[in-house]
Design a protein around this motif. Structure first.
Motif, PDB file in Angstrom:
ATOM      1  N   MET A   1       1.096  -0.807   0.054  1.00 61.61           N
ATOM      2  CA  MET A   1       0.138   0.093  -0.019  1.00 61.61           C
ATOM      3  C   MET A   1       1.089   1.058   0.382  1.00 61.61           C
ATOM      4  SD  MET A   1      -3.434   1.084   2.770  1.00 61.61           S
ATOM      5  CE  MET A   1      -3.646   2.270   1.992  1.00 61.61           C
ATOM      6  N   ARG A   2       0.598   2.072  -0.907  1.00 57.90           N
ATOM      7  CA  ARG A   2       1.417   2.845  -0.885  1.00 57.90           C
ATOM      8  C   ARG A   2       0.990   4.462   0.610  1.00 57.90           C
ATOM      9  NH1 ARG A   2       3.209   4.435  -6.626  1.00 57.90           N
ATOM     10  NH2 ARG A   2       1.857   3.260  -7.900  1.00 57.90           N
ATOM     11  N   LYS A   3       2.567   5.270   0.574  1.00 58.86           N
ATOM     12  CA  LYS A   3       2.426   5.668   1.889  1.00 58.86           C
ATOM     13  C   LYS A   3       2.657   7.116   1.441  1.00 58.86           C
ATOM     14  CE  LYS A   3       3.671   3.201   5.853  1.00 58.86           C
ATOM     15  NZ  LYS A   3       4.471   3.300   7.397  1.00 58.86           N
ATOM     16  N   TYR A   4       2.056   8.066   1.688  1.00 61.49           N
ATOM     17  CA  TYR A   4       1.966   9.655   1.100  1.00 61.49           C
ATOM     18  C   TYR A   4       2.971  11.093   2.111  1.00 61.49           C
ATOM     19  CZ  TYR A   4      -1.104   8.403  -2.734  1.00 61.49           C
ATOM     20  OH  TYR A   4      -0.966   7.547  -3.943  1.00 61.49           O
ATOM     21  N   VAL A   5       3.315  11.113   0.967  1.00 64.34           N
ATOM     22  CA  VAL A   5       4.685  12.480   1.853  1.00 64.34           C
ATOM     23  C   VAL A   5       3.972  13.960   1.464  1.00 64.34           C
ATOM     24  CG1 VAL A   5       6.286  12.999   3.249  1.00 64.34           C
ATOM     25  CG2 VAL A   5       5.961  10.915   2.911  1.00 64.34           C
ATOM     26  N   LEU A   6       3.374  14.840   2.515  1.00 64.78           N
ATOM     27  CA  LEU A   6       3.525  15.937   1.821  1.00 64.78           C
ATOM     28  C   LEU A   6       4.769  16.731   1.951  1.00 64.78           C
ATOM     29  CD1 LEU A   6       2.360  18.750   1.102  1.00 64.78           C
ATOM     30  CD2 LEU A   6       1.041  19.176   2.994  1.00 64.78           C
ATOM     31  N   ILE A   7       5.503  17.513   1.463  1.00 69.37           N
ATOM     32  CA  ILE A   7       6.646  17.928   1.380  1.00 69.37           C
ATOM     33  C   ILE A   7       6.273  19.554   1.298  1.00 69.37           C
ATOM     34  CG2 ILE A   7       9.183  18.606   0.544  1.00 69.37           C
ATOM     35  CD1 ILE A   7       8.717  15.782   0.069  1.00 69.37           C
TER      36      ILE A   7
ATOM     37  N   LYS B   1      13.372   7.361  -3.012  1.00 68.81           N
ATOM     38  CA  LYS B   1      13.887   6.783  -2.711  1.00 68.81           C
ATOM     39  C   LYS B   1      13.472   5.496  -2.262  1.00 68.81           C
ATOM     40  CE  LYS B   1      17.819   6.988  -1.303  1.00 68.81           C
ATOM     41  NZ  LYS B   1      19.733   7.150  -1.594  1.00 68.81           N
ATOM     42  N   ASP B   2      12.427   5.864  -0.770  1.00 67.55           N
ATOM     43  CA  ASP B   2      12.514   5.333   0.046  1.00 67.55           C
ATOM     44  C   ASP B   2      11.057   4.534  -0.454  1.00 67.55           C
ATOM     45  OD1 ASP B   2      15.005   6.075   1.619  1.00 67.55           O
ATOM     46  OD2 ASP B   2      13.608   7.262   2.788  1.00 67.55           O
ATOM     47  N   GLY B   3      11.088   4.694  -1.335  1.00 67.07           N
ATOM     48  CA  GLY B   3       9.443   4.097  -1.646  1.00 67.07           C
ATOM     49  C   GLY B   3       8.219   4.926  -1.547  1.00 67.07           C
ATOM     50  N   TYR B   4       7.515   5.814  -0.961  1.00 62.70           N
ATOM     51  CA  TYR B   4       7.139   7.030  -0.598  1.00 62.70           C
ATOM     52  C   TYR B   4       6.212   7.989  -2.234  1.00 62.70           C
ATOM     53  CZ  TYR B   4       8.755   6.625   4.277  1.00 62.70           C
ATOM     54  OH  TYR B   4       8.692   6.665   5.494  1.00 62.70           O
TER      55      TYR B   4
END
Length: 240
Positions: free
Chosen positions: A1-7, A24-27
């Motif tokens: 399952m994808r993990k989403y990060v806001l930058i 690179k970490d897969g986010y």
């Protein structure tokens, strides 16, 4: 399952480096920017080698409704990296209200309100990370950068207090405090001034954006699973 990060501030030197490291970490990433659309286009093209979803979002976080425009375009969210920043250099007595309000909005008010808007999503899933790219000057203060030091100090206080409130919800809150980083924020310094700064840093060099990005990657990882409410100083030993 994808993990989403806001930058936030993903178009700048540190933001771009963080984006590469987390891709690179897969986010998958929400890439916030304000004016530098060309940098974001280049970033999206360069991130295409990775297997994530990368979503650009434009918003002016110095405006009262900027955080709303950003939060309304965020759906699934696992981490927030508060990286947007503007600086101001000058004597305190010469600082006008507009400068104060802009720095407060970008570094304090908008991050607070953006976090408040997105927190219910993290609380529902009982997991998440909130991370601030703060500054060495928020820890020790700097002459001629009094307002900048003040807002960065406010971020550090927010990390320490919010982390206690959210710990039982499985949400960790931390910060990274860089020293002098080799980005456009140092563009106004002469080579001679930069050499003086380097001589004052025990490791003898400026930080590179990648140094900050790798620290962010660590704090988001399971290796930092028992770390919350902390400020990681990434400054080459400049200030302890």
């Amino acid at each position: 399952m994808r993990k989403y990060v806001l930058i936030t501030g993903a178009s700048g030197g540190i933001g771009r480096a963080v984006a590469f490291e987390l891709a690179k970490d897969g986010y998958s990433l929400y890439l916030h920017y304000n004016q530098n659309v060309q940098s974001i286009r280049e970033l999206l093209d360069e991130l295409s080698i990775y297997d994530g979803e990368y979503i650009p979002i434009q918003a002016d976080l110095s405006k009262q409704d900027g955080y709303k425009k950003l939060s309304e375009n965020i759906f699934s969210i696992d981490a927030i990296i508060h990286n947007s920043g503007i600086s101001h250099y000058g004597l305190f007595v010469d600082t006008n209200l507009e400068v104060v309000e802009n720095l407060m909005a970008v570094h304090v008010t908008s991050p607070i309100m953006l976090t408040k808007e997105l927190l219910p999503k993290m609380i529902r899933q009982q997991s998440g990370n909130i991370l601030f790219i703060t500054s060495i000057w928020g820890q020790t203060g700097a002459a001629c950068e009094v307002i900048y030091s003040t807002v960065k100090g406010a971020q550090i206080s927010l990390v320490k207090s919010l982390s206690k409130e959210l710990a039982l919800n499985g949400i960790r809150v931390n910060g990274v405090a860089p020293g002098a980083v080799n980005t456009s924020m140092l563009a106004n310094f002469t080579d001679e001034e930069l050499d003086i700064i380097k001589e004052d840093i025990p490791m003898g060099r400026l930080a590179e954006p990648k140094d900050i990005a790798e620290s962010v990657s660590f704090l988001l990882s399971d290796k930092a699973g028992y770390i919350t409410g902390q400020i990681l100083s990434v400054n080459g030993g400049w200030y302890m």
